[in-house]
Design a protein around this motif. Sequence first.
Motif: not given
Length: 518
Positions: A236-237, A239-240, A259, A262
């Motif tokens: 749930d990053d 930027d990724t 999520t 996030r």
Amino acid sequence: MGTLFDEAAAAGARTVFHLDRPLDIAPDAGTRWSVPELADLVRVTADRLATAGVRAGDRVAIVKDNHWDYDLLACAAVRVGAVPALLSARLEPQTLRTLLERLRPAALVTTSALLAHCPAGAAPVRVTLDAEVPGAVHLAALDATRPCPPVRRSDGDPLVIHHTSGTTGVPKLVVHSTRTLVHKLARFEAVRYPGIGIRRDDVLLNASAYAHGRTFCWTAVVLSTPPAEVVVLSGDDPDTADPLLRAHPPTVAEALPATYVRLRPLTTRLDNPFRRVRLYISTYDAVHPPALRAYLTATRHPRPVWMQGWGQTETGPLTFRFHTRRATLAPVAGATARRLGRPVPGRTRLRAVDPETLRPVRRGRPGLLLVRTAALALGYLAEDERWDAKRVGEWWSTGDIGVLHRDGSVSVLDREVDSVPGLSCLRTEDLLEERLPEALECVVLGGTDGDPLPVVVTADGRLDPGAWKEATNGLPTLREPAVLTWDDVPRTGTGKVRRAALARRLTGTGPAGTGRWT
């Protein structure tokens, strides 16, 4: 489910799957998969499990890092006639040991790191996914040259085992059959309904906790009504996730409520990846009004819809509520977010009863919510008494306190174990999040004595006292808030707050409710 991918490939499914990272069972095979390639992977994995000694009727425990290959491994186990049990890697070590003791699996499929948390005698056969470990066999090293024909089973036999979220303690192991999970749940969803059904040109996003029951059902649906593309997020990053989502902007998005929180920063970026979404889907937990509003206003679709499902691992979906952009922008949005729609017509029935007498309460009055559904699971593994205690005649207790309204809709106020007389913790959380834009999440914890304790989760663990005072104007009396960061909060594998654990940490006391119905 054991031949699901074969049948989809034979039917000509051309769906392309895009992953945010390689599968743990195929770490060198990249992040782009076709349906025929996935069918081959499931077949090969099934052959390897058979080589390891897995046989029809065996239980196979699967615990690994979060990714969609939880379900691929489950399909492979089903193919050889075994019953997969999917356990989240986010379980506490002692909880994992307890569930393995209840399962008594013939085989354990895991990673080298997680194997260290499992008892030495957890399973006769131990299979690792990432490395050679003494006392275990490496999946990739197992022979896959001897094809294992698919094993058929009765529709009423155990098919798969998932565990509940575990917000109030050790999760329950829920056993579903082909009849309950595939025929009653997946088949109902695998229809191209106008507006909310999967279209052939859709790009589906799924960002879920793949050890849990929702995604096993979702896998059956997405292979039965194939879209053009599927995007799978294992984390749930933001930027990724951003590059993958911008490369394949979804038209339908399904994610865990946590999520959605996030990934919310992506909705404000210039090239926001949610610009094409026509349908958002959420289950597992409540989605607060600010998140609904952020996503529904991020898309350029003229009439986007958010479909919010309420249900449980034991029952599948019980009700659906549809949110529109116009409704979320209305001033009353915060007050109505807990209204979760009506029971699925012809499939579920709800009743509200007094938690102590079990007598029905009048419409509009809070009560313990009971359900009748043909999709009810077979039971709790190794906890028959606990399962039987939740049955009330032909009805089954959800453990939720809620209100059945005169129009047939339902509002969920709280879990019974978390309930506080005269206060809905969930509604109070909605109002606090509406009034505190800096809050990532708000949690109200009832205790055995004293006023409820609010917990405010912010990016930096700080909160302006003046903003808090203004936000609580007109609300019931609350204690001074505990202000935490996201990582400070104990969570389940689905991102839910483990309220009992958080309450014990902050107050030293247990839940406010009786816990009888958990």
